[in-house]
Design an enzyme around this catalytic site. Sequence first.
Site, PDB file in Angstrom:
ATOM      1  N   GLU A 115       0.824  -1.222   0.000  1.00  0.00           N
ATOM      2  CA  GLU A 115       0.000   0.000   0.000  1.00  0.00           C
ATOM      3  C   GLU A 115       0.854   1.265   0.000  1.00  0.00           C
ATOM      4  O   GLU A 115       0.393   2.334   0.394  1.00  0.00           O
ATOM      5  CB  GLU A 115      -0.947   0.009   1.220  1.00  0.00           C
ATOM      6  CG  GLU A 115      -1.869  -1.174   1.330  1.00  0.00           C
ATOM      7  CD  GLU A 115      -2.951  -1.247   0.249  1.00  0.00           C
ATOM      8  OE1 GLU A 115      -2.923  -0.422  -0.679  1.00  0.00           O
ATOM      9  OE2 GLU A 115      -3.791  -2.150   0.340  1.00  0.00           O
ATOM     10  N   HIS A 138      -3.074   2.186   8.345  1.00  0.00           N
ATOM     11  CA  HIS A 138      -4.165   1.477   7.679  1.00  0.00           C
ATOM     12  C   HIS A 138      -4.416   0.174   8.426  1.00  0.00           C
ATOM     13  O   HIS A 138      -3.473  -0.492   8.863  1.00  0.00           O
ATOM     14  CB  HIS A 138      -3.771   1.181   6.228  1.00  0.00           C
ATOM     15  CG  HIS A 138      -4.619   0.142   5.561  1.00  0.00           C
ATOM     16  ND1 HIS A 138      -5.966   0.326   5.337  1.00  0.00           N
ATOM     17  CD2 HIS A 138      -4.327  -1.092   5.075  1.00  0.00           C
ATOM     18  CE1 HIS A 138      -6.454  -0.748   4.742  1.00  0.00           C
ATOM     19  NE2 HIS A 138      -5.486  -1.630   4.573  1.00  0.00           N
ATOM     20  N   HIS A 140      -7.845  -3.067   9.381  1.00  0.00           N
ATOM     21  CA  HIS A 140      -9.087  -3.728   8.957  1.00  0.00           C
ATOM     22  C   HIS A 140     -10.024  -3.946  10.149  1.00  0.00           C
ATOM     23  O   HIS A 140     -10.302  -5.100  10.504  1.00  0.00           O
ATOM     24  CB  HIS A 140      -8.760  -5.092   8.334  1.00  0.00           C
ATOM     25  CG  HIS A 140      -7.802  -5.073   7.188  1.00  0.00           C
ATOM     26  ND1 HIS A 140      -7.111  -6.195   6.769  1.00  0.00           N
ATOM     27  CD2 HIS A 140      -7.429  -4.076   6.356  1.00  0.00           C
ATOM     28  CE1 HIS A 140      -6.352  -5.889   5.725  1.00  0.00           C
ATOM     29  NE2 HIS A 140      -6.511  -4.610   5.466  1.00  0.00           N
ATOM     30  N   GLU A 168     -19.114  12.278  20.908  1.00  0.00           N
ATOM     31  CA  GLU A 168     -17.707  12.671  20.915  1.00  0.00           C
ATOM     32  C   GLU A 168     -17.123  12.749  19.514  1.00  0.00           C
ATOM     33  O   GLU A 168     -16.117  13.411  19.296  1.00  0.00           O
ATOM     34  CB  GLU A 168     -16.872  11.661  21.730  1.00  0.00           C
ATOM     35  CG  GLU A 168     -17.124  11.718  23.217  1.00  0.00           C
ATOM     36  CD  GLU A 168     -16.869  13.100  23.782  1.00  0.00           C
ATOM     37  OE1 GLU A 168     -15.717  13.573  23.691  1.00  0.00           O
ATOM     38  OE2 GLU A 168     -17.817  13.716  24.286  1.00  0.00           O
ATOM     39  N   HIS A 209     -13.035  -3.107   2.934  1.00  0.00           N
ATOM     40  CA  HIS A 209     -11.610  -3.367   3.157  1.00  0.00           C
ATOM     41  C   HIS A 209     -11.099  -2.861   4.511  1.00  0.00           C
ATOM     42  O   HIS A 209     -10.509  -3.621   5.271  1.00  0.00           O
ATOM     43  CB  HIS A 209     -10.791  -2.763   2.007  1.00  0.00           C
ATOM     44  CG  HIS A 209      -9.321  -3.045   2.085  1.00  0.00           C
ATOM     45  ND1 HIS A 209      -8.561  -3.423   1.003  1.00  0.00           N
ATOM     46  CD2 HIS A 209      -8.451  -3.018   3.129  1.00  0.00           C
ATOM     47  CE1 HIS A 209      -7.315  -3.622   1.366  1.00  0.00           C
ATOM     48  NE2 HIS A 209      -7.220  -3.374   2.656  1.00  0.00           N
TER      49      HIS A 209
HETATM   50  P1  13P Z   1       0.832  -5.529   3.063  1.00  0.00           P
HETATM   51  O1  13P Z   1       1.184  -6.818   3.753  1.00  0.00           O
HETATM   52  O2  13P Z   1       1.460  -5.422   1.703  1.00  0.00           O
HETATM   53  O3  13P Z   1       1.148  -4.330   3.946  1.00  0.00           O
HETATM   54  O4  13P Z   1      -0.732  -5.523   2.790  1.00  0.00           O
HETATM   55  C1  13P Z   1      -1.647  -5.630   3.841  1.00  0.00           C
HETATM   56  C2  13P Z   1      -2.908  -4.913   3.568  1.00  0.00           C
HETATM   57  O5  13P Z   1      -3.612  -4.566   4.493  1.00  0.00           O
HETATM   58  C3  13P Z   1      -3.289  -4.633   2.167  1.00  0.00           C
HETATM   59  O6  13P Z   1      -4.332  -3.710   2.118  1.00  0.00           O
HETATM   60 ZN    ZN Z   2      -5.561  -3.624   3.908  1.00  0.00          ZN
END
Ligand code: 13P
Ligand code: ZN
Length: 269
Positions: A115, A138, A140, A168, A209
């Site tokens: 990413e 980033h 999930h 909040e 995602h």
């Molecule tokens: P990477 O292992 O390349 O960081 O990818 C993980 C991920 O969350 C892809 O969106």
């Molecule tokens: Zn990801």
Amino acid sequence: MKNVIDAPFLKELTKTTSNMYRLGWDERNGGNISYLLTDEEVEEYDLHHVIREIPVSFRSDDLIGKCFLVTGTGKYFKNCEDDPENNLGIVRIKEDGTTAELLWGYSDGGKFTSEMPAHMMSHSARLKVNPKNRIIMHCHPLNIMAMSFTHPLNDRDFTRTIWKMNNECIYVFPEGMGVLPWMISGSNEIGEATAEKMMQYRIVVWANHGIYGAGETFDEAFGLVETVEKSAEIYMTIGEREIINPITDENLKRFAAFAGIDYRKDFLD
Ligand code: 13P
Ligand code: ZN
């Protein structure tokens, strides 16, 4: 010359990856972080020799000469604390703007996250808005992901729902949050779309995602993600039951006036 292994910036990042793993936000290799280092930090540590060069699939002219601590692709957040040199790397963007010079880490021959486009393009965008921005993260989180399957995907509606699950929120991110539809992760296109949102927001949801958070510090970026995830959890917990005691637009306006919050006015009716 001090060893990177002892650097406070490394500890900060690895403590964060462990916390994120324990919260269930980063299964397997899910998630990635990039941390802009200051010139003083780079000077102080053993970061003066280029180990190897790694091509980047896009140009980052704004970031030439800047150094970033970045999680490795395919690496697990849960392993970063015990083995940082293998799971993380420090790269400097070379004068050509399309090469990363590896100064430390990725010791098994690995490279930065897939990413990288979204990370570097988001750094460029956030630095234009706030020269003190240093973190892009980033991950999930379960409820944000689940919500993005059933909720309309536009910035205003998504922000309104999240704001109204917890008073909040309008205090923590008065500018609102950006939302992107499903796109090819790791592509330059999702990087460009994320960076465009980052000109307005510190939070960008990738539908189906996960989420991106930006901040001057780990506390700021992490705090944004956990606040959104908590609201998404409330939304998902309520599910299809009727809300009979809502937080109204009027409630949020009164709270904002009371707390002196300069929020995104067109996001409330
Ligand atoms: P990477 O292992 O390349 O960081 O990818 C993980 C991920 O969350 C892809 O969106
Ligand atoms: Zn990801």
